[in-house]
Design an enzyme around this catalytic site. Structure first.
Site, PDB file in Angstrom:
ATOM      1  N   GLY A   1       6.931  -4.418 -13.631  1.00 52.30           N
ATOM      2  CA  GLY A   1       7.896  -4.025 -12.620  1.00 52.30           C
ATOM      3  C   GLY A   1       8.502  -5.183 -11.857  1.00 52.30           C
ATOM      4  O   GLY A   1       9.375  -4.972 -11.006  1.00 52.30           O
TER       5      GLY A   1
ATOM      6  N   GLY B   1      10.471  -6.482  -8.926  1.00 55.21           N
ATOM      7  CA  GLY B   1      10.423  -5.481  -7.870  1.00 55.21           C
ATOM      8  C   GLY B   1       9.386  -5.805  -6.805  1.00 55.21           C
ATOM      9  O   GLY B   1       8.384  -6.483  -7.062  1.00 55.21           O
TER      10      GLY B   1
ATOM     11  N   THR C   1       6.740   6.791  -9.828  1.00 57.22           N
ATOM     12  CA  THR C   1       7.043   8.220  -9.767  1.00 57.22           C
ATOM     13  C   THR C   1       8.298   8.516 -10.582  1.00 57.22           C
ATOM     14  O   THR C   1       8.989   7.610 -11.046  1.00 57.22           O
ATOM     15  CB  THR C   1       7.241   8.688  -8.316  1.00 57.22           C
ATOM     16  OG1 THR C   1       8.292   7.915  -7.708  1.00 57.22           O
ATOM     17  CG2 THR C   1       5.964   8.474  -7.511  1.00 57.22           C
TER      18      THR C   1
ATOM     19  N   MET D   1      -0.643   6.223  -4.828  1.00 54.88           N
ATOM     20  CA  MET D   1      -1.866   5.461  -5.013  1.00 54.88           C
ATOM     21  C   MET D   1      -2.558   5.119  -3.692  1.00 54.88           C
ATOM     22  O   MET D   1      -3.598   4.455  -3.705  1.00 54.88           O
ATOM     23  CB  MET D   1      -1.565   4.165  -5.775  1.00 54.88           C
ATOM     24  CG  MET D   1      -1.147   4.389  -7.206  1.00 54.88           C
ATOM     25  SD  MET D   1      -2.523   4.956  -8.238  1.00 54.88           S
ATOM     26  CE  MET D   1      -1.642   5.328  -9.757  1.00 54.88           C
TER      27      MET D   1
ATOM     28  N   HIS E   1      12.395   6.870   2.550  1.00 51.67           N
ATOM     29  CA  HIS E   1      11.918   5.702   1.806  1.00 51.67           C
ATOM     30  C   HIS E   1      13.052   4.681   1.721  1.00 51.67           C
ATOM     31  O   HIS E   1      14.205   4.982   2.044  1.00 51.67           O
ATOM     32  CB  HIS E   1      11.481   6.100   0.394  1.00 51.67           C
ATOM     33  CG  HIS E   1      10.186   6.833   0.344  1.00 51.67           C
ATOM     34  ND1 HIS E   1       8.984   6.226   0.094  1.00 51.67           N
ATOM     35  CD2 HIS E   1       9.906   8.160   0.521  1.00 51.67           C
ATOM     36  CE1 HIS E   1       8.015   7.119   0.113  1.00 51.67           C
ATOM     37  NE2 HIS E   1       8.550   8.308   0.376  1.00 51.67           N
TER      38      HIS E   1
ATOM     39  N   LYS F   1      14.699   3.427  -3.616  1.00 45.23           N
ATOM     40  CA  LYS F   1      13.897   4.471  -4.260  1.00 45.23           C
ATOM     41  C   LYS F   1      14.822   5.575  -4.738  1.00 45.23           C
ATOM     42  O   LYS F   1      15.422   6.300  -3.947  1.00 45.23           O
ATOM     43  CB  LYS F   1      12.836   5.023  -3.305  1.00 45.23           C
ATOM     44  CG  LYS F   1      11.941   6.090  -3.956  1.00 45.23           C
ATOM     45  CD  LYS F   1      10.795   6.488  -3.048  1.00 45.23           C
ATOM     46  CE  LYS F   1       9.985   7.638  -3.616  1.00 45.23           C
ATOM     47  NZ  LYS F   1       9.407   7.332  -4.941  1.00 45.23           N
TER      48      LYS F   1
ATOM     49  N   GLY G   1       7.137  11.866  -4.968  1.00 47.81           N
ATOM     50  CA  GLY G   1       6.195  12.703  -5.694  1.00 47.81           C
ATOM     51  C   GLY G   1       5.167  13.325  -4.777  1.00 47.81           C
ATOM     52  O   GLY G   1       4.705  14.453  -5.000  1.00 47.81           O
ATOM     53  N   THR G   2       4.795  12.609  -3.718  1.00 44.93           N
ATOM     54  CA  THR G   2       3.849  13.154  -2.741  1.00 44.93           C
ATOM     55  C   THR G   2       4.451  14.345  -2.020  1.00 44.93           C
ATOM     56  O   THR G   2       3.783  15.367  -1.815  1.00 44.93           O
ATOM     57  CB  THR G   2       3.452  12.068  -1.724  1.00 44.93           C
ATOM     58  OG1 THR G   2       2.834  10.980  -2.413  1.00 44.93           O
ATOM     59  CG2 THR G   2       2.494  12.615  -0.682  1.00 44.93           C
TER      60      THR G   2
END
Length: 278
Positions: free
Chosen positions: A10, A13, A105, A129, A162, A166, A171-172
Site C-alpha cells: 500500500g 499510502g 476495506t 483492525m 474520514h 477514503k 466497513g465498521t
C-alpha cells in the site's frame, strides 16, 4: 519466536507507511523491502526511516514475487492498499500461497471470502483492525443477538467522517448498522452520512486540524418515536496508530496458527485474534 517476514502493501499510502515505520521498530518482524502499489504510481521506491522499499505495480509483481518469497520464506502480507485492489490482491496472495492480513476495506467482500476459501492459505480479514473498536463491535453483536428488537421503532442516524482520500463507506459503520438493525431499527447502509469535506470536518465536527488527513469519527444516534428518549454512541479515532497493534497481533496470530498446523479454517476475524490472546 523467530522474526516473521512481513510485506506491507500500500505504499506510498499513509497507513502503509505507518505500518512500515512500526514494523522496523518491532523485533518480532523482518520487513520485506517490497510493497505492492497501484499501476498509476510513478516512483520506483519509497524511503521509510532510511529503509528503501521497492514498489511493485500489478504489471511487475508476477515477475518478482517468486524471488521475494525465496528470499523471505514464511512471508505474511499486510494489505493497506485501495478498495479497488482488494479482490485482485487477494487473488494474487492465494495464487502464490501467501497468508495475509486484509486491513483494506471495500471491494467485493463475498468474492474475497470465496477466493480465500478456495485457496490453501489462511487470512485475517476485518473491516477494522483497531482492537478497541473490534471489541465494541463484539459487544453490540452480543446485545443484538441477546436483545433483538430492543430499539424497535427508534430512528437511527449514522455519521462517519474520514480523510478525503477514503473512497468507500466505513466497513465498521456498515457492521454496526447491521447490529442496530437486528436491535429493531430500519436503516439502509446507503443512508449512512459519509463526510469527506475537510471544511465540514473542522467547522462542524471539530476534528483537529492535524488529523484531517487521517481520522475516523463515527456517531450513531437513536431517537424514540415520540422524541422522549435519545441514545448516542460515538467513537472518535485521531491518526492511525491505533491500527498498528491490532494488525501486528493478527500477523502473529496467523504465524502461530501456521506453525502449530492448527489452521482449522481459512478465514479468521479480529475477534478470533482477540480471543486467542494475541
Amino acid at each position: 519466536m523467530n522474526c516473521i517476514p512481513i510485506m506491507i502493501n500500500g505504499l506510498p499510502g499513509n497507513v502503509a507507511r505507518i505500518m512500515v515505520e512500526a514494523a522496523l521498530q518491532d523485533e518480532r518482524f523482518t520487513l520485506v523491502p517490497f510493497s505492492l502499489t497501484g499501476e498509476e504510481i510513478t516512483m520506483p521506491q519509497v524511503s521509510v526511516d532510511q529503509t528503501k522499499v521497492t514498489l511493485l505495480k500489478p504489471s511487475e509483481r508476477e515477475d518478482r514475487i517468486t524471488n521475494i518469497l525465496e528470499s523471505y520464506p514464511g512471508c505474511i502480507c499486510v494489505d493497506y492498499t485501495h478498495p479497488t485492489a482488494v479482490n485482485s490482491n487477494a487473488q494474487f496472495y492465494v495464487a502464490y500461497k501467501i497468508p495475509f492480513v486484509m486491513g483494506t476495506t471495500g471491494g467485493d467482500r463475498q468474492d474475497l471470502e470465496n477466493t480465500v476459501n478456495n485457496g490453501s492459505v489462511p487470512a485475517v480479514i476485518a473491516p477494522n483492525m483497531a482492537k478497541q473498536i473490534v471489541g465494541l463491535q463484539a459487544m453490540l453483536e452480543y446485545g443484538a443477538s441477546t436483545f433483538p428488537g430492543l430499539f424497535k421503532g427508534f430512528a437511527l442516524q449514522v455519521k462517519e467522517s474520514h480523510q478525503q482520500a477514503k473512497a468507500d463507506t466505513s466497513g465498521t459503520a456498515k457492521a454496526l448498522v447491521a447490529c442496530f438493525n437486528q436491535l429493531g431499527t430500519e436503516f439502509n447502509i446507503s443512508d449512512i452520512e459519509k463526510i469527506r469535506d475537510p471544511k465540514i470536518q473542522k467547522a462542524d465536527l471539530g476534528v483537529p486540524e492535524q488529523y484531517i488527513g487521517g481520522h475516523g469519527w463515527h456517531t450513531y444516534t437513536l431517537k424514540a418515536p415520540d422524541g422522549s428518549a435519545l441514545f448516542e454512541l460515538t467513537h472518535n479515532i485521531n491518526g492511525r496508530q491505533i491500527y498498528v497493534s491490532g494488525t501486528f497481533d493478527a500477523v502473529v496470530f496467523l504465524k502461530n496458527k501456521i506453525d502449530a498446523k492448527a489452521v482449522e479454517r481459512k478465514i479468521f476475524t479480529m475477534i478470533d485474534v482477540l480471543t486467542a490472546g494475541q
